[in-house]
Design an enzyme around this catalytic site. Sequence first.
Site, PDB file in Angstrom:
ATOM      1  N   TYR A   1       0.825  -1.208   0.000  1.00 37.09           N
ATOM      2  CA  TYR A   1       0.000   0.000   0.000  1.00 37.09           C
ATOM      3  C   TYR A   1       0.859   1.258   0.000  1.00 37.09           C
ATOM      4  O   TYR A   1       0.471   2.274  -0.578  1.00 37.09           O
ATOM      5  CB  TYR A   1      -0.894   0.046   1.249  1.00 37.09           C
ATOM      6  CG  TYR A   1      -2.210  -0.666   1.122  1.00 37.09           C
ATOM      7  CD1 TYR A   1      -2.267  -2.043   0.966  1.00 37.09           C
ATOM      8  CD2 TYR A   1      -3.398   0.043   1.183  1.00 37.09           C
ATOM      9  CE1 TYR A   1      -3.482  -2.694   0.875  1.00 37.09           C
ATOM     10  CE2 TYR A   1      -4.619  -0.613   1.102  1.00 37.09           C
ATOM     11  CZ  TYR A   1      -4.649  -1.974   0.947  1.00 37.09           C
ATOM     12  OH  TYR A   1      -5.857  -2.612   0.856  1.00 37.09           O
TER      13      TYR A   1
ATOM     14  N   LYS B   1       3.097 -15.217   3.055  1.00 35.78           N
ATOM     15  CA  LYS B   1       3.314 -15.997   1.834  1.00 35.78           C
ATOM     16  C   LYS B   1       4.820 -16.259   1.763  1.00 35.78           C
ATOM     17  O   LYS B   1       5.501 -15.923   0.788  1.00 35.78           O
ATOM     18  CB  LYS B   1       2.790 -15.199   0.622  1.00 35.78           C
ATOM     19  CG  LYS B   1       2.767 -15.951  -0.687  1.00 35.78           C
ATOM     20  CD  LYS B   1       1.680 -17.020  -0.783  1.00 35.78           C
ATOM     21  CE  LYS B   1       1.836 -17.818  -2.068  1.00 35.78           C
ATOM     22  NZ  LYS B   1       0.958 -19.001  -2.125  1.00 35.78           N
TER      23      LYS B   1
ATOM     24  N   ASP C   1      -3.008 -18.280   1.166  1.00 39.33           N
ATOM     25  CA  ASP C   1      -3.995 -19.019   0.359  1.00 39.33           C
ATOM     26  C   ASP C   1      -4.685 -20.078   1.220  1.00 39.33           C
ATOM     27  O   ASP C   1      -5.901 -20.249   1.183  1.00 39.33           O
ATOM     28  CB  ASP C   1      -3.351 -19.641  -0.896  1.00 39.33           C
ATOM     29  CG  ASP C   1      -2.051 -20.376  -0.612  1.00 39.33           C
ATOM     30  OD1 ASP C   1      -1.525 -20.272   0.512  1.00 39.33           O
ATOM     31  OD2 ASP C   1      -1.563 -21.071  -1.525  1.00 39.33           O
TER      32      ASP C   1
ATOM     33  N   ASP D   1      -6.356  -6.934   4.341  1.00 37.73           N
ATOM     34  CA  ASP D   1      -7.496  -6.317   3.653  1.00 37.73           C
ATOM     35  C   ASP D   1      -8.427  -7.413   3.131  1.00 37.73           C
ATOM     36  O   ASP D   1      -9.641  -7.379   3.332  1.00 37.73           O
ATOM     37  CB  ASP D   1      -6.974  -5.449   2.495  1.00 37.73           C
ATOM     38  CG  ASP D   1      -8.104  -4.788   1.728  1.00 37.73           C
ATOM     39  OD1 ASP D   1      -9.046  -4.299   2.376  1.00 37.73           O
ATOM     40  OD2 ASP D   1      -8.047  -4.770   0.485  1.00 37.73           O
TER      41      ASP D   1
ATOM     42  N   ASP E   1     -12.186  -8.946   4.953  1.00 42.02           N
ATOM     43  CA  ASP E   1     -13.477  -8.969   4.245  1.00 42.02           C
ATOM     44  C   ASP E   1     -14.067 -10.376   4.264  1.00 42.02           C
ATOM     45  O   ASP E   1     -15.269 -10.561   4.475  1.00 42.02           O
ATOM     46  CB  ASP E   1     -13.309  -8.528   2.779  1.00 42.02           C
ATOM     47  CG  ASP E   1     -13.628  -7.050   2.589  1.00 42.02           C
ATOM     48  OD1 ASP E   1     -13.408  -6.281   3.557  1.00 42.02           O
ATOM     49  OD2 ASP E   1     -14.083  -6.663   1.501  1.00 42.02           O
TER      50      ASP E   1
HETATM   51  C1  IPM Z   1     -10.463  -1.133   3.894  1.00 46.13           C
HETATM   52  C2  IPM Z   1     -10.663  -0.644   2.488  1.00 46.13           C
HETATM   53  C3  IPM Z   1      -9.497   0.273   2.130  1.00 46.13           C
HETATM   54  C4  IPM Z   1      -8.233  -0.560   2.175  1.00 46.13           C
HETATM   55  C5  IPM Z   1      -9.631   0.985   0.789  1.00 46.13           C
HETATM   56  C6  IPM Z   1     -10.955   1.712   0.672  1.00 46.13           C
HETATM   57  C7  IPM Z   1      -8.485   1.926   0.541  1.00 46.13           C
HETATM   58  O1  IPM Z   1     -10.796  -1.704   1.619  1.00 46.13           O
HETATM   59  O2  IPM Z   1     -10.425  -0.288   4.818  1.00 46.13           O
HETATM   60  O3  IPM Z   1     -10.347  -2.339   4.078  1.00 46.13           O
HETATM   61  O4  IPM Z   1      -7.888  -1.227   1.197  1.00 46.13           O
HETATM   62  O5  IPM Z   1      -7.571  -0.544   3.200  1.00 46.13           O
HETATM   63 MG    MG Z   2     -10.905  -3.584   2.550  1.00 43.91          MG
END
Ligand code: IPM
Ligand code: MG
Length: 358
Positions: free
Chosen positions: A142, A193, A225, A249, A253
């Site tokens: 990032y 990884k 993975d 990230d 999710d």
């Molecule tokens: C998160 C989001 C952000 C990230 C984006 C919106 C930049 O996906 O907070 O997880 O990738 O960190």
């Molecule tokens: Mg995210």
Amino acid sequence: MKYQIAVVKGDGIGPEIVSEAMLVLEKIGEKFGHEFSFQEVLAGGCSIDANGIPLTEETIEVCKAADSVLLGAVGGPKWDNVPSEKRPEKALLGLRAALGLFANIRPAMMYKALAEACPIKPEIIGDGFDIVVCRELTGDVYFGEHGRRESDKGWGVVGYDDMNYSVYEIERIARRAFEMARVRSKKVTSVDKANVLETSRVWRETVTRIAAEYPDVELNHMYVDNAAMQLVRNPGQFDVIVTGNLFGDILSDEASMITGSIGMLPSASLNESGRGMYEPIHGSAPDIAGKGIANPIATILSCAMMLRYSFGLSAEADAIEASVEKALNDGYRTADLAAKGEKALSTHEMGEIIRGNL
Ligand code: IPM
Ligand code: MG
């Protein structure tokens, strides 16, 4: 005590859900004798509209001066075509960097009352799960060098993003994870990884070395993975997952989705001084913005995390969490959680029920 909170309502459903959370904090203030004062600032798409850029110096200064930041969500289709340097997401990344928010704490737990919403079969879920993803937030690909160059093979333009981690960055996130595991089930899974990436080999060596400072906590390593697969195969095996920015990230999710209730999950992003930015993990949901039907619970629970992590007010945090749980146990649901034909509460009604429980 007095607490100064910078409020970034942001875009989409942000203003609606943050307003409910602010009312919850006010109620906590009355009940426990604290004073929360709020200073609202713009970031994200609304800041692009007002100021031409997603994050202004003024917003950064207000957030830095505050005891904590409460954020709704940023972004939406309206700003999808702006140049990458000016996208609403830049506001988030900019705030993380400016405030040094290196530790992103994302709990993913299953609420018993919402077990039906969980997309994984009950026989796999068993007793449920309670995972915290501890994601490094200010390093990795990032914040490495990004750019484009010409391919030396004549293959056209090459996009590149440098992935890197220093020992220092890995040590501090690892310590956070071990400390968190200590007050939970005493188990850390470090995800990397290392079979391919040098960054990950430094990561693994460093986490292993720091683990020696926490002999009471069990450490295991997992390739990313495999971790993605294990999260749906047997989520109950995880307690604290510590990982880098990009893997975190993705896995956070995934972890949120297996709870079946992404509208419920809060997050904290902390710096070395313990200050933080608190936000729901869901996005700005432009499709339902302005309708007053969004679920405010993730933002309200983010306030509980703020009270606990930045202000050391654990009784107050417990009170919020218990009030949310009671609302769910009593059968109250916003549209995202309601079954077909079941009555759904508005954003404000859900806020009122939770405040009533307080
Ligand atoms: C998160 C989001 C952000 C990230 C984006 C919106 C930049 O996906 O907070 O997880 O990738 O960190
Ligand atoms: Mg995210």
